[in-house]
Motif scaffolding. Structure first.
Motif, PDB file in Angstrom:
ATOM      1  N   MET A   1       0.461  -1.279  -0.138  1.00  0.00           N
ATOM      2  CA  MET A   1       0.110   0.158  -0.082  1.00  0.00           C
ATOM      3  C   MET A   1       0.767   0.862   0.302  1.00  0.00           C
ATOM      4  O   MET A   1       2.084   1.157   1.278  1.00  0.00           O
ATOM      5  N   ALA A   2       0.433   2.494  -0.536  1.00  0.00           N
ATOM      6  CA  ALA A   2       1.550   3.871  -1.322  1.00  0.00           C
ATOM      7  C   ALA A   2       0.941   4.525   0.477  1.00  0.00           C
ATOM      8  O   ALA A   2       0.126   4.402   0.856  1.00  0.00           O
ATOM      9  N   LYS A   3       2.179   5.074   0.354  1.00  0.00           N
ATOM     10  CA  LYS A   3       1.353   6.302   1.891  1.00  0.00           C
ATOM     11  C   LYS A   3       2.740   7.129   1.747  1.00  0.00           C
ATOM     12  O   LYS A   3       3.698   7.155   1.296  1.00  0.00           O
ATOM     13  N   ALA A   4       2.324   8.052   2.841  1.00  0.00           N
ATOM     14  CA  ALA A   4       3.343   8.977   2.960  1.00  0.00           C
ATOM     15  C   ALA A   4       4.412   8.300   3.522  1.00  0.00           C
ATOM     16  O   ALA A   4       4.388   8.122   5.040  1.00  0.00           O
ATOM     17  N   ASP A  67       5.669   5.758  -3.570  1.00  0.00           N
ATOM     18  CA  ASP A  67       4.741   5.936  -4.657  1.00  0.00           C
ATOM     19  C   ASP A  67       3.420   6.563  -5.368  1.00  0.00           C
ATOM     20  O   ASP A  67       2.452   6.167  -5.429  1.00  0.00           O
ATOM     21  N   LEU A  68       3.669   7.880  -6.163  1.00  0.00           N
ATOM     22  CA  LEU A  68       2.928   8.618  -6.261  1.00  0.00           C
ATOM     23  C   LEU A  68       1.585   7.755  -7.593  1.00  0.00           C
ATOM     24  O   LEU A  68       0.663   7.978  -7.099  1.00  0.00           O
ATOM     25  N   TRP A 110       4.508  14.355  -3.062  1.00  0.00           N
ATOM     26  CA  TRP A 110       6.862  14.521  -3.786  1.00  0.00           C
ATOM     27  C   TRP A 110       6.979  13.544  -4.037  1.00  0.00           C
ATOM     28  O   TRP A 110       6.745  13.166  -2.879  1.00  0.00           O
ATOM     29  N   GLN A 111       7.086  12.177  -5.259  1.00  0.00           N
ATOM     30  CA  GLN A 111       8.054  11.403  -5.370  1.00  0.00           C
ATOM     31  C   GLN A 111       9.064  11.943  -5.627  1.00  0.00           C
ATOM     32  O   GLN A 111       9.643  12.354  -6.589  1.00  0.00           O
TER      33      GLN A 111
END
Length: 113
Positions: A1-4, A67-68, A110-111
């Motif tokens: 899962m993508a995350k900040a 992972d933007l 931002w990535q």
């Protein structure tokens, strides 16, 4: 899962950007740039008439993400509007997207390159 993964930057308007930047450095030991455990963070006052984000907002927070593309997909699936612009992305700085929180506060994702 993508995350900040951390704070990528905090951007805000100021009447006197040099004086305000110096105040933060002097009183809080927050220089314009420093390396944190999670990575680079930019702390820089913007001119009061900057058009980088909405004129009615004093602040815009920037979160570094891992992972933007995946995060954009997750946000859109949740019904959150995501704005992207090709001119925001550069090989030197990376890729960017923008959203707003439920109160209308701007958030930049931002990535890094």
């Amino acid at each position: 899962m993508a995350k900040a993964t951390g704070i990528g930057g905090v951007f805000f308007r100021a009447q006197d950007i040099e004086a305000l930047g110096k105040w933060y450095e002097t009183h809080l030991s927050v220089p314009g740039f420093w390396t944190q455990e999670a990575g680079m963070t930019v702390f820089a006052p913007f001119k009061h008439d900057s058009d980088y984000f909405a004129a009615g907002k004093q602040w815009m927070i920037n979160f570094r993400v891992d992972d933007l593309a995946a995060l954009i997909g997750q946000l859109r699936a949740a019904g959150i509007a995501v704005e992207t612009r090709a001119e925001w992305d550069t090989p030197e700085t990376g890729q960017f997207a923008r959203i707003h929180d439920p109160e209308g506060n701007p958030i930049e994702l931002w990535q890094p390159a």
